[in-house]
Design an enzyme around this catalytic site. Structure first.
Site, PDB file in Angstrom:
ATOM      1  N   HIS A 106      51.038  39.506  41.302  1.00  0.00           N
ATOM      2  CA  HIS A 106      50.155  38.571  41.712  1.00  0.00           C
ATOM      3  C   HIS A 106      50.932  37.456  42.080  1.00  0.00           C
ATOM      4  O   HIS A 106      52.002  37.094  41.510  1.00  0.00           O
ATOM      5  CB  HIS A 106      48.929  38.273  40.846  1.00  0.00           C
ATOM      6  CG  HIS A 106      48.438  36.746  41.190  1.00  0.00           C
ATOM      7  ND1 HIS A 106      48.891  35.402  40.299  1.00  0.00           N
ATOM      8  CD2 HIS A 106      47.497  36.295  42.037  1.00  0.00           C
ATOM      9  CE1 HIS A 106      48.082  34.620  41.082  1.00  0.00           C
ATOM     10  NE2 HIS A 106      47.290  35.008  42.018  1.00  0.00           N
ATOM     11  N   GLY A 267      33.932  30.741  50.497  1.00  0.00           N
ATOM     12  CA  GLY A 267      35.040  31.722  51.095  1.00  0.00           C
ATOM     13  C   GLY A 267      34.593  32.957  51.396  1.00  0.00           C
ATOM     14  O   GLY A 267      33.345  33.317  51.318  1.00  0.00           O
ATOM     15  N   GLU A 270      35.029  39.190  50.793  1.00  0.00           N
ATOM     16  CA  GLU A 270      35.897  40.268  50.692  1.00  0.00           C
ATOM     17  C   GLU A 270      37.477  39.789  50.449  1.00  0.00           C
ATOM     18  O   GLU A 270      38.084  40.578  49.755  1.00  0.00           O
ATOM     19  CB  GLU A 270      35.853  41.089  52.049  1.00  0.00           C
ATOM     20  CG  GLU A 270      34.917  41.877  52.358  1.00  0.00           C
ATOM     21  CD  GLU A 270      34.393  42.919  51.144  1.00  0.00           C
ATOM     22  OE1 GLU A 270      35.497  43.624  50.876  1.00  0.00           O
ATOM     23  OE2 GLU A 270      33.197  43.115  50.681  1.00  0.00           O
TER      24      GLU A 270
END
Length: 308
Positions: A106, A267, A270
């Protein structure tokens, strides 16, 4: 600064996607361009299993966004301010490899501005970092990842009399901590936030530091992928990976500030939940066997260490 940094992350997205596609070898990122009704939008790129399950990466995303408008009430409370306008842009990525021998990774680099009624910038800061989440522990991989992080930090630490690596390594260990499990999400890396201008560090200095870390990402991760992607693994090891992925999901939905910020600012769902892996297991009261490689990982996650 906001235009300069947004231009940087646009280019960085291209570079990272190209590097990861080369490591995957079987498939390409697909792209979605999206707009946020309140202002702004982004460019989402997702890579998933190649033809007939080929390729290294089971699922991953490398997203950029630039959003602006009125600061939502939930965020006003978080920052301790009243009504204000804001701008936020950043690159966020999560890569979930298919093989349990290859770690999940990440990274995120972001910039934020807040304005008064006249449109003047009244606050601005950088944040970000990168961290590694292995399923099987190869100590040389952990050392490589952390050394790359330290090298990026050291190029700027010495100029400002601050040792960035131990400071931001510690903040990473503290941030990516699954408190309800009393264990780390992974083996850490760097995490920094609210990096504001001071007498020692201008916003240009912070820009140079954050982009140095961003530029180090492929060097930190791709050599690990190349070294581990062809190792054999069993169905039992795959099951272990899916159980550990459950802990990853728990952190992202319960603790992660970026996920919560996205959900509270309307936001794109997806893009926000792109970080979640496609196959996960929650096994009741699961424990690794004593003396196993799985237990070795857990012991490290419960007691974070200094890899360098």
């Amino acid at each position: 600064m906001k235009n300069k940094f947004y231009h940087y992350i646009q280019n960085l997205q291209d570079q990272i996607c190209e590097g990861l596609e080369a490591a995957d070898g079987a498939t390409k990122f697909r792209e979605d361009i999206w707009e946020r009704p309140e202002g702004g939008g982004g460019r989402t790129r997702v890579i998933e299993n190649g033809p007939e399950g080929s390729g290294v990466f089971e699922k991953g995303g490398v997203n950029i966004s630039a959003v602006h408008g009125k600061l939502p009430e939930a965020m006003q409370k978080m920052f301790g301010v009243g009504e204000a306008d804001f701008f936020a842009c950043g690159l966020s990525l999560v890569i979930h490899p298919k093989s349990p021998m290859v770690p999940t990774v990440h990274a995120n680099w972001r910039y934020f501005e807040m304005y008064d009624d006249n449109g003047k910038v009244i606050n601005s800061w950088f944040g970000g970092g990168q961290d590694l989440t292995p399923y099987y522990l190869f100590e040389e991989d952990a050392i490589h990842f952390h050394q790359t992080c330290k090298t990026a930090c050291d190029k700027h630490s010495r100029s400002f009399g601050t040792d960035f690596y131990p400071k931001y390594k510690k903040q990473c260990d503290e941030y990516f901590w699954n408190a309800h499990r009393n264990e780390a999400r992974g083996i850490g890396g760097l995490f920094f936030d609210y990096c504001k201008a001071t007498e020692e560090m201008s916003m240009e200095n912070w820009y140079d530091f954050v982009t140095e870390v961003g530029n180090s990402f492929l060097e930190a991760y791709v050599p690990i992928v190349e070294k581990r992607k062809n190792l054999p693994y069993s169905s039992a090891q795959r099951t272990w990976q899916e159980i550990r992925r459950g802990r990853y999901v728990e952190f992202n939905l319960v603790h992660d500030k970026g996920t919560l910020f996205g959900l509270k600012t309307n936001g794109r769902i997806e893009s926000i939940l792109m970080s979640l892996p496609p196959r996960v297991q929650w096994v009741y009261d699961h424990h690794a066997k004593k003396g196993s490689e799985e237990e070795k990982l857990i012991q490290v996650l419960e007691n974070q260490k200094d890899w360098l």
